[in-house]
Write an enzyme that holds these catalytic residues in place. Structure first.
Site, mmCIF file in Angstrom:
data_model
loop_
_atom_site.group_PDB
_atom_site.id
_atom_site.type_symbol
_atom_site.label_atom_id
_atom_site.label_comp_id
_atom_site.label_asym_id
_atom_site.label_seq_id
_atom_site.Cartn_x
_atom_site.Cartn_y
_atom_site.Cartn_z
ATOM 1 N N CYS A 50 0.554 -1.503 0.103
ATOM 2 C CA CYS A 50 0.252 -0.398 -0.157
ATOM 3 C C CYS A 50 0.862 1.551 0.158
ATOM 4 O O CYS A 50 0.911 2.010 -0.610
ATOM 5 C CB CYS A 50 -1.227 -0.217 1.042
ATOM 6 S SG CYS A 50 -2.169 -1.654 1.117
ATOM 7 N N GLY A 203 -11.943 -8.134 2.786
ATOM 8 C CA GLY A 203 -10.948 -8.538 2.178
ATOM 9 C C GLY A 203 -10.675 -9.787 3.180
ATOM 10 O O GLY A 203 -11.766 -9.627 4.056
ATOM 11 N N GLY A 205 -7.207 -10.594 3.450
ATOM 12 C CA GLY A 205 -5.247 -11.147 4.364
ATOM 13 C C GLY A 205 -4.943 -10.794 5.861
ATOM 14 O O GLY A 205 -5.795 -10.166 6.414
ATOM 15 N N GLU A 206 -3.944 -10.341 5.696
ATOM 16 C CA GLU A 206 -2.890 -10.721 7.033
ATOM 17 C C GLU A 206 -3.729 -9.232 7.979
ATOM 18 O O GLU A 206 -4.034 -9.010 8.630
ATOM 19 C CB GLU A 206 -1.522 -10.503 6.883
ATOM 20 C CG GLU A 206 -1.131 -9.941 8.106
ATOM 21 C CD GLU A 206 0.672 -9.972 7.831
ATOM 22 O OE1 GLU A 206 1.268 -9.938 8.935
ATOM 23 O OE2 GLU A 206 0.965 -10.095 6.741
#
Length: 435
Positions: A50, A203, A205-206
Protein backbone atom coordinates in the site's frame (compact mmCIF):
# COMPACT_ATOMS: atom_id res chain seq x y z
CA UNK A 1 28.55 -5.51 -9.86
CA UNK A 2 25.68 -3.26 -8.76
CA UNK A 3 22.60 -3.68 -6.58
CA UNK A 4 20.02 -1.02 -7.35
CA UNK A 5 16.88 -0.15 -5.39
CA UNK A 6 14.39 1.89 -7.40
CA UNK A 7 10.89 2.96 -6.39
CA UNK A 8 8.46 5.33 -4.72
CA UNK A 9 6.85 5.33 -1.28
CA UNK A 10 4.42 7.21 0.97
CA UNK A 11 7.05 9.88 1.65
CA UNK A 12 7.57 10.74 -2.01
CA UNK A 13 4.23 10.02 -3.69
CA UNK A 14 0.49 10.43 -3.11
CA UNK A 15 -1.96 7.53 -2.96
CA UNK A 16 -3.09 8.32 -6.51
CA UNK A 17 0.44 7.88 -7.87
CA UNK A 18 1.22 4.87 -5.67
CA UNK A 19 -1.84 3.02 -6.90
CA UNK A 20 -0.74 3.62 -10.50
CA UNK A 21 2.57 1.84 -9.91
CA UNK A 22 1.21 -1.07 -7.87
CA UNK A 23 2.18 -4.47 -9.30
CA UNK A 24 -1.24 -6.13 -9.17
CA UNK A 25 -2.38 -9.43 -10.70
CA UNK A 26 -0.47 -10.31 -13.88
CA UNK A 27 1.62 -7.12 -14.00
CA UNK A 28 4.20 -8.60 -11.63
CA UNK A 29 4.66 -11.62 -13.91
CA UNK A 30 4.99 -9.34 -16.94
CA UNK A 31 7.58 -7.29 -15.06
CA UNK A 32 9.72 -10.36 -14.32
CA UNK A 33 9.53 -11.43 -17.96
CA UNK A 34 10.35 -7.98 -19.36
CA UNK A 35 13.29 -7.49 -17.00
CA UNK A 36 14.60 -10.88 -18.11
CA UNK A 37 13.99 -10.25 -21.83
CA UNK A 38 15.56 -6.78 -21.74
CA UNK A 39 18.52 -8.01 -19.64
CA UNK A 40 17.93 -5.26 -17.10
CA UNK A 41 19.07 -7.52 -14.27
CA UNK A 42 20.31 -10.99 -13.50
CA UNK A 43 17.69 -11.07 -10.72
CA UNK A 44 15.06 -8.73 -9.34
CA UNK A 45 12.75 -8.71 -6.32
CA UNK A 46 9.55 -6.66 -6.62
CA UNK A 47 8.08 -5.25 -3.41
CA UNK A 48 4.62 -3.73 -3.89
CA UNK A 49 2.53 -2.70 -0.87
CA UNK A 50 0.00 0.00 0.00
CA UNK A 51 2.77 2.40 0.90
CA UNK A 52 5.59 1.57 -1.50
CA UNK A 53 6.59 0.00 -4.77
CA UNK A 54 10.28 -0.88 -4.93
CA UNK A 55 12.39 -3.06 -7.18
CA UNK A 56 15.72 -4.49 -6.11
CA UNK A 57 17.89 -5.22 -9.16
CA UNK A 58 21.13 -7.19 -9.19
CA UNK A 59 23.23 -6.62 -12.31
CA UNK A 60 26.78 -8.07 -12.16
CA UNK A 61 27.75 -6.47 -15.48
CA UNK A 62 27.29 -2.88 -14.30
CA UNK A 63 30.19 -1.09 -12.51
CA UNK A 64 29.28 0.08 -8.98
CA UNK A 65 30.46 3.68 -9.44
CA UNK A 66 27.35 5.89 -9.82
CA UNK A 67 29.22 8.34 -12.05
CA UNK A 68 30.33 5.62 -14.48
CA UNK A 69 28.66 6.07 -17.91
CA UNK A 70 27.47 2.45 -17.98
CA UNK A 71 25.93 2.83 -14.53
CA UNK A 72 24.16 6.06 -15.51
CA UNK A 73 22.84 4.52 -18.74
CA UNK A 74 21.58 1.43 -16.90
CA UNK A 75 19.75 3.50 -14.26
CA UNK A 76 18.08 5.48 -17.00
CA UNK A 77 17.11 2.26 -18.77
CA UNK A 78 15.55 0.90 -15.55
CA UNK A 79 13.67 4.16 -14.95
CA UNK A 80 12.34 4.25 -18.52
CA UNK A 81 11.14 0.66 -18.22
CA UNK A 82 9.44 1.44 -14.88
CA UNK A 83 7.57 4.38 -16.42
CA UNK A 84 6.64 2.39 -19.51
CA UNK A 85 5.21 -0.69 -17.77
CA UNK A 86 2.95 1.57 -15.69
CA UNK A 87 2.20 3.88 -18.66
CA UNK A 88 3.26 6.93 -16.68
CA UNK A 89 4.58 10.30 -17.76
CA UNK A 90 8.30 10.31 -16.98
CA UNK A 91 8.20 13.85 -15.65
CA UNK A 92 5.43 12.97 -13.18
CA UNK A 93 7.32 9.88 -12.02
CA UNK A 94 10.72 11.60 -11.81
CA UNK A 95 9.42 13.93 -9.08
CA UNK A 96 8.56 10.99 -6.80
CA UNK A 97 10.95 8.15 -7.57
CA UNK A 98 14.29 7.47 -5.90
CA UNK A 99 17.20 5.13 -6.47
CA UNK A 100 19.81 3.77 -4.11
CA UNK A 101 22.81 1.61 -4.93
CA UNK A 102 24.97 -1.00 -3.23
CA UNK A 103 25.62 -0.17 0.45
CA UNK A 104 22.90 2.49 0.46
CA UNK A 105 20.48 0.05 -1.19
CA UNK A 106 21.29 -2.64 1.39
CA UNK A 107 20.71 -0.21 4.26
CA UNK A 108 17.44 0.89 2.70
CA UNK A 109 16.15 -2.67 2.27
CA UNK A 110 17.06 -3.55 5.85
CA UNK A 111 15.43 -0.35 7.11
CA UNK A 112 12.27 -1.18 5.17
CA UNK A 113 12.13 -4.75 6.50
CA UNK A 114 12.65 -3.52 10.07
CA UNK A 115 9.78 -1.06 9.75
CA UNK A 116 12.08 1.97 10.01
CA UNK A 117 10.82 3.39 6.72
CA UNK A 118 7.14 2.55 7.25
CA UNK A 119 4.21 4.93 7.56
CA UNK A 120 3.92 3.62 11.11
CA UNK A 121 7.41 3.39 12.57
CA UNK A 122 8.30 -0.18 13.45
CA UNK A 123 5.15 -1.82 12.05
CA UNK A 124 5.79 -5.57 11.74
CA UNK A 125 3.65 -6.43 8.68
CA UNK A 126 6.25 -5.12 6.22
CA UNK A 127 8.68 -7.93 7.05
CA UNK A 128 6.13 -10.50 5.93
CA UNK A 129 5.54 -8.49 2.76
CA UNK A 130 9.28 -8.38 2.01
CA UNK A 131 9.50 -12.15 2.56
CA UNK A 132 6.51 -12.66 0.25
CA UNK A 133 8.13 -10.48 -2.43
CA UNK A 134 11.33 -12.51 -2.21
CA UNK A 135 9.36 -15.78 -2.36
CA UNK A 136 7.53 -14.65 -5.51
CA UNK A 137 10.87 -13.80 -7.10
CA UNK A 138 12.25 -17.23 -6.16
CA UNK A 139 9.20 -18.91 -7.69
CA UNK A 140 9.62 -17.04 -10.97
CA UNK A 141 13.33 -17.80 -11.34
CA UNK A 142 12.85 -21.43 -10.33
CA UNK A 143 10.21 -21.71 -13.06
CA UNK A 144 12.95 -20.52 -15.43
CA UNK A 145 15.29 -23.27 -14.25
CA UNK A 146 17.49 -21.01 -12.12
CA UNK A 147 17.05 -19.03 -8.92
CA UNK A 148 17.58 -15.60 -7.43
CA UNK A 149 21.24 -14.68 -7.89
CA UNK A 150 23.58 -15.62 -5.03
CA UNK A 151 24.38 -12.03 -4.07
CA UNK A 152 20.76 -10.79 -4.10
CA UNK A 153 19.61 -13.90 -2.24
CA UNK A 154 22.29 -13.37 0.38
CA UNK A 155 21.22 -9.74 0.79
CA UNK A 156 17.62 -10.73 1.48
CA UNK A 157 18.59 -13.53 3.88
CA UNK A 158 20.81 -11.03 5.71
CA UNK A 159 17.89 -8.61 5.76
CA UNK A 160 15.57 -11.16 7.36
CA UNK A 161 18.18 -11.94 10.02
CA UNK A 162 18.67 -8.22 10.67
CA UNK A 163 14.94 -7.67 11.15
CA UNK A 164 14.84 -10.55 13.62
CA UNK A 165 17.78 -9.08 15.52
CA UNK A 166 16.14 -5.64 15.66
CA UNK A 167 12.93 -7.16 17.07
CA UNK A 168 14.81 -9.07 19.75
CA UNK A 169 17.32 -6.37 20.75
CA UNK A 170 15.15 -3.24 20.66
CA UNK A 171 11.68 -2.18 21.82
CA UNK A 172 10.58 -1.15 18.34
CA UNK A 173 7.89 -3.83 18.22
CA UNK A 174 6.78 -3.63 21.83
CA UNK A 175 3.49 -1.80 21.19
CA UNK A 176 0.77 -2.80 18.74
CA UNK A 177 1.24 0.01 16.26
CA UNK A 178 0.36 -0.70 12.64
CA UNK A 179 -1.88 0.47 9.82
CA UNK A 180 -4.52 -1.84 11.26
CA UNK A 181 -4.07 -0.35 14.73
CA UNK A 182 -4.29 3.18 13.34
CA UNK A 183 -7.54 2.30 11.54
CA UNK A 184 -8.95 0.95 14.79
CA UNK A 185 -7.79 4.08 16.62
CA UNK A 186 -9.56 6.26 14.08
CA UNK A 187 -12.80 4.33 14.62
CA UNK A 188 -12.46 4.83 18.39
CA UNK A 189 -12.10 8.58 17.87
CA UNK A 190 -15.46 8.70 16.09
CA UNK A 191 -17.45 6.02 17.92
CA UNK A 192 -17.30 5.45 21.68
CA UNK A 193 -18.71 1.96 22.15
CA UNK A 194 -17.64 -0.80 19.76
CA UNK A 195 -20.05 -3.29 21.36
CA UNK A 196 -23.03 -1.53 19.75
CA UNK A 197 -21.53 -1.15 16.26
CA UNK A 198 -21.72 -3.31 13.14
CA UNK A 199 -18.40 -3.62 11.29
CA UNK A 200 -17.94 -4.62 7.64
CA UNK A 201 -14.42 -5.79 6.79
CA UNK A 202 -13.69 -6.17 3.08
CA UNK A 203 -10.84 -8.58 2.36
CA UNK A 204 -9.45 -11.50 4.34
CA UNK A 205 -5.69 -10.95 4.22
CA UNK A 206 -3.16 -10.25 6.93
CA UNK A 207 -4.09 -6.59 7.34
CA UNK A 208 -7.80 -7.33 7.74
CA UNK A 209 -6.96 -10.07 10.23
CA UNK A 210 -5.00 -7.53 12.29
CA UNK A 211 -7.86 -5.02 12.02
CA UNK A 212 -10.31 -7.66 13.23
CA UNK A 213 -8.09 -8.58 16.18
CA UNK A 214 -7.78 -4.94 17.24
CA UNK A 215 -11.55 -4.44 16.92
CA UNK A 216 -12.29 -7.56 18.97
CA UNK A 217 -9.78 -6.47 21.61
CA UNK A 218 -11.69 -3.19 21.90
CA UNK A 219 -15.08 -4.84 22.30
CA UNK A 220 -16.39 -5.37 18.76
CA UNK A 221 -18.94 -8.20 18.69
CA UNK A 222 -20.79 -7.77 15.40
CA UNK A 223 -18.42 -8.21 12.45
CA UNK A 224 -19.18 -9.04 8.81
CA UNK A 225 -16.49 -10.13 6.35
CA UNK A 226 -16.82 -9.73 2.58
CA UNK A 227 -14.25 -11.45 0.42
CA UNK A 228 -13.78 -12.72 -3.12
CA UNK A 229 -13.33 -16.31 -1.92
CA UNK A 230 -15.75 -17.63 0.69
CA UNK A 231 -13.33 -20.27 2.02
CA UNK A 232 -10.66 -17.73 2.93
CA UNK A 233 -13.14 -15.57 4.83
CA UNK A 234 -14.40 -18.70 6.58
CA UNK A 235 -10.86 -19.66 7.56
CA UNK A 236 -10.30 -16.18 9.01
CA UNK A 237 -13.49 -16.42 11.06
CA UNK A 238 -12.34 -19.77 12.46
CA UNK A 239 -8.90 -18.33 13.19
CA UNK A 240 -10.39 -15.40 15.09
CA UNK A 241 -12.76 -17.74 16.94
CA UNK A 242 -15.76 -15.41 16.72
CA UNK A 243 -19.09 -15.79 14.86
CA UNK A 244 -19.05 -13.64 11.72
CA UNK A 245 -21.42 -13.12 8.83
CA UNK A 246 -19.60 -13.94 5.59
CA UNK A 247 -20.55 -12.18 2.36
CA UNK A 248 -19.41 -12.44 -1.23
CA UNK A 249 -18.21 -9.28 -2.97
CA UNK A 250 -21.39 -9.36 -5.04
CA UNK A 251 -23.34 -8.99 -1.78
CA UNK A 252 -21.40 -5.94 -0.57
CA UNK A 253 -24.52 -3.78 -0.74
CA UNK A 254 -26.20 -5.98 1.89
CA UNK A 255 -23.27 -5.44 4.24
CA UNK A 256 -23.13 -1.70 3.55
CA UNK A 257 -26.80 -1.34 4.38
CA UNK A 258 -26.08 -2.63 7.90
CA UNK A 259 -22.56 -1.34 8.65
CA UNK A 260 -21.56 1.56 10.88
CA UNK A 261 -17.86 1.08 10.10
CA UNK A 262 -16.42 -0.22 6.81
CA UNK A 263 -12.72 -1.07 6.56
CA UNK A 264 -11.30 -2.26 3.23
CA UNK A 265 -8.00 -3.87 2.32
CA UNK A 266 -8.04 -6.03 -0.80
CA UNK A 267 -5.74 -6.44 -3.77
CA UNK A 268 -8.45 -5.58 -6.27
CA UNK A 269 -7.39 -3.33 -9.15
CA UNK A 270 -10.94 -1.93 -9.34
CA UNK A 271 -13.24 0.12 -7.09
CA UNK A 272 -15.42 -2.23 -5.03
CA UNK A 273 -17.61 0.31 -3.22
CA UNK A 274 -18.99 3.15 -5.32
CA UNK A 275 -20.49 6.45 -4.22
CA UNK A 276 -23.90 5.19 -5.38
CA UNK A 277 -23.62 2.07 -3.22
CA UNK A 278 -22.86 4.17 -0.13
CA UNK A 279 -25.69 6.56 -0.98
CA UNK A 280 -28.12 3.66 -1.20
CA UNK A 281 -26.86 2.27 2.11
CA UNK A 282 -27.34 5.62 3.83
CA UNK A 283 -30.97 5.73 2.75
CA UNK A 284 -31.44 2.29 4.30
CA UNK A 285 -29.64 3.40 7.47
CA UNK A 286 -31.63 6.64 7.81
CA UNK A 287 -28.40 8.60 7.36
CA UNK A 288 -26.81 7.47 10.61
CA UNK A 289 -23.06 8.29 10.68
CA UNK A 290 -20.90 5.82 8.74
CA UNK A 291 -17.12 5.53 8.84
CA UNK A 292 -15.29 4.37 5.69
CA UNK A 293 -11.60 3.50 6.03
CA UNK A 294 -9.85 2.46 2.83
CA UNK A 295 -6.36 1.10 3.47
CA UNK A 296 -6.03 -0.54 0.06
CA UNK A 297 -3.83 0.63 -2.79
CA UNK A 298 -5.32 0.84 -5.39
CA UNK A 299 -8.40 2.16 -3.59
CA UNK A 300 -11.34 -0.13 -2.83
CA UNK A 301 -13.72 2.75 -2.05
CA UNK A 302 -14.63 5.54 -4.46
CA UNK A 303 -13.13 8.69 -2.93
CA UNK A 304 -16.29 10.61 -3.95
CA UNK A 305 -18.21 8.65 -1.30
CA UNK A 306 -16.71 11.01 1.27
CA UNK A 307 -18.76 13.85 -0.22
CA UNK A 308 -22.01 12.36 1.11
CA UNK A 309 -23.70 13.59 4.27
CA UNK A 310 -22.97 11.71 7.51
CA UNK A 311 -20.03 9.90 5.89
CA UNK A 312 -16.55 9.98 7.41
CA UNK A 313 -14.15 8.70 4.74
CA UNK A 314 -10.40 8.16 5.18
CA UNK A 315 -7.64 6.74 2.99
CA UNK A 316 -4.20 5.45 3.91
CA UNK A 317 -2.79 8.97 3.72
CA UNK A 318 -5.43 10.26 6.15
CA UNK A 319 -4.11 7.96 8.86
CA UNK A 320 -0.99 10.11 9.19
CA UNK A 321 -2.20 12.12 12.20
CA UNK A 322 -3.01 9.05 14.26
CA UNK A 323 0.25 7.50 13.25
CA UNK A 324 2.26 10.52 14.38
CA UNK A 325 0.89 10.12 17.90
CA UNK A 326 2.41 6.66 18.09
CA UNK A 327 5.80 7.49 16.63
CA UNK A 328 7.33 9.29 19.61
CA UNK A 329 7.50 6.20 21.82
CA UNK A 330 9.44 4.34 19.14
CA UNK A 331 12.01 6.97 18.24
CA UNK A 332 14.59 5.84 20.77
CA UNK A 333 14.22 2.21 19.73
CA UNK A 334 14.48 3.29 16.10
CA UNK A 335 17.85 4.91 16.74
CA UNK A 336 19.12 1.62 18.18
CA UNK A 337 17.68 -0.23 15.21
CA UNK A 338 19.42 2.11 12.76
CA UNK A 339 22.77 1.29 14.35
CA UNK A 340 22.06 -2.42 13.90
CA UNK A 341 21.12 -1.84 10.25
CA UNK A 342 24.34 0.10 9.60
CA UNK A 343 26.37 -2.69 11.21
CA UNK A 344 24.60 -5.50 9.34
CA UNK A 345 24.72 -3.73 5.96
CA UNK A 346 28.44 -3.16 6.41
CA UNK A 347 28.85 -6.81 7.36
CA UNK A 348 27.01 -7.86 4.19
CA UNK A 349 29.40 -5.84 2.04
CA UNK A 350 32.41 -7.28 3.84
CA UNK A 351 31.04 -10.71 2.86
CA UNK A 352 30.38 -9.47 -0.68
CA UNK A 353 33.95 -8.20 -1.08
CA UNK A 354 35.30 -11.48 0.30
CA UNK A 355 33.07 -13.35 -2.13
CA UNK A 356 34.30 -11.23 -5.03
CA UNK A 357 37.95 -11.68 -4.00
CA UNK A 358 37.39 -15.44 -3.61
CA UNK A 359 35.94 -15.61 -7.11
CA UNK A 360 38.78 -13.46 -8.44
CA UNK A 361 41.42 -15.69 -6.83
CA UNK A 362 39.64 -18.78 -8.14
CA UNK A 363 39.63 -17.44 -11.71
CA UNK A 364 43.25 -16.29 -11.43
CA UNK A 365 44.34 -19.72 -10.20
CA UNK A 366 42.41 -21.39 -13.02
CA UNK A 367 44.12 -19.08 -15.49
CA UNK A 368 47.53 -19.83 -13.94
CA UNK A 369 46.87 -23.57 -14.12
CA UNK A 370 45.94 -23.29 -17.80
CA UNK A 371 49.19 -21.41 -18.48
CA UNK A 372 51.22 -24.01 -16.56
CA UNK A 373 49.67 -26.95 -18.40
CA UNK A 374 50.10 -25.27 -21.79
CA UNK A 375 53.79 -24.48 -21.18
CA UNK A 376 54.42 -27.92 -19.64
CA UNK A 377 52.95 -29.60 -22.71
CA UNK A 378 55.24 -27.57 -24.97
CA UNK A 379 58.28 -28.32 -22.78
CA UNK A 380 57.60 -32.08 -22.77
CA UNK A 381 57.17 -32.00 -26.53
CA UNK A 382 60.52 -30.21 -26.89
CA UNK A 383 62.24 -32.79 -24.67
CA UNK A 384 60.74 -35.64 -26.69
CA UNK A 385 62.20 -34.03 -29.80
CA UNK A 386 65.64 -34.22 -28.19
CA UNK A 387 66.17 -30.57 -27.36
CA UNK A 388 68.66 -29.68 -24.61
CA UNK A 389 67.08 -30.20 -21.16
CA UNK A 390 68.64 -27.13 -19.59
CA UNK A 391 67.52 -24.93 -22.46
CA UNK A 392 63.97 -26.30 -22.31
CA UNK A 393 63.74 -25.79 -18.53
CA UNK A 394 65.14 -22.25 -18.74
CA UNK A 395 62.63 -21.37 -21.44
CA UNK A 396 59.80 -22.96 -19.43
CA UNK A 397 60.65 -21.02 -16.26
CA UNK A 398 61.12 -17.76 -18.18
CA UNK A 399 57.77 -17.99 -20.00
CA UNK A 400 55.97 -19.20 -16.90
CA UNK A 401 57.25 -16.25 -14.86
CA UNK A 402 56.38 -13.71 -17.56
CA UNK A 403 52.90 -15.02 -18.22
CA UNK A 404 51.99 -15.43 -14.55
CA UNK A 405 53.21 -11.91 -13.75
CA UNK A 406 51.51 -10.28 -16.73
CA UNK A 407 48.06 -9.85 -15.11
CA UNK A 408 49.36 -8.68 -11.67
CA UNK A 409 51.70 -6.23 -13.43
CA UNK A 410 48.77 -4.76 -15.38
CA UNK A 411 46.77 -4.52 -12.15
CA UNK A 412 49.62 -2.67 -10.39
CA UNK A 413 49.93 -0.23 -13.28
CA UNK A 414 46.17 0.41 -13.16
CA UNK A 415 46.30 0.99 -9.39
CA UNK A 416 49.12 3.50 -9.82
CA UNK A 417 47.27 5.25 -12.64
CA UNK A 418 44.07 5.45 -10.57
CA UNK A 419 45.96 6.57 -7.43
CA UNK A 420 44.85 3.46 -5.54
CA UNK A 421 47.24 4.03 -2.64
CA UNK A 422 45.66 1.42 -0.36
CA UNK A 423 45.92 -1.24 -3.05
CA UNK A 424 49.59 -0.44 -3.66
CA UNK A 425 50.31 -0.44 0.07
CA UNK A 426 48.64 -3.84 0.50
CA UNK A 427 50.66 -5.26 -2.39
CA UNK A 428 53.86 -3.76 -1.01
CA UNK A 429 53.13 -5.20 2.43
CA UNK A 430 52.50 -8.64 0.94
CA UNK A 431 55.92 -8.49 -0.76
CA UNK A 432 57.48 -7.25 2.51
CA UNK A 433 58.82 -4.11 0.85
CA UNK A 434 59.47 -0.79 2.62
CA UNK A 435 57.38 1.28 0.21
Amino acid sequence: MTILALGINHKTASVSLREKVAFVEDKRQRAFEQIRDQSLAESVVILSTCNRTELYFHQPKIPPQEEHPDNIAWREQCFNWFAEIHQLDKEELSEAYYFKQNLEAARHLMSVACGLDSLILGEPQILGQVKQAYQESEEFYHSQGSGVSTNLSRLFQKTFATAKRVRSETEIGSSAVSVAYAACGLARQIFDDFTKLRFLLVGAGETIELVARHLINHGAKNIMIANRTHIRAEMLAVKLDIPMQILSLSALQIGLNQADVVICSTGSPDILITKEMVEQAQKQRRFDPMLLIDIAVPRDIDEKAGELDSIYAYSVDDLQNIIQQNIAQRQQAAEQAKEIVIEEAKDFFVWLKQQQSTNLIKHYRQNAEEIRLDLLEKALSALQQGQDCEKVLNELSYKLTNQLLHIPTQALQAMAKNSNVKGLQSFSKALKLEE
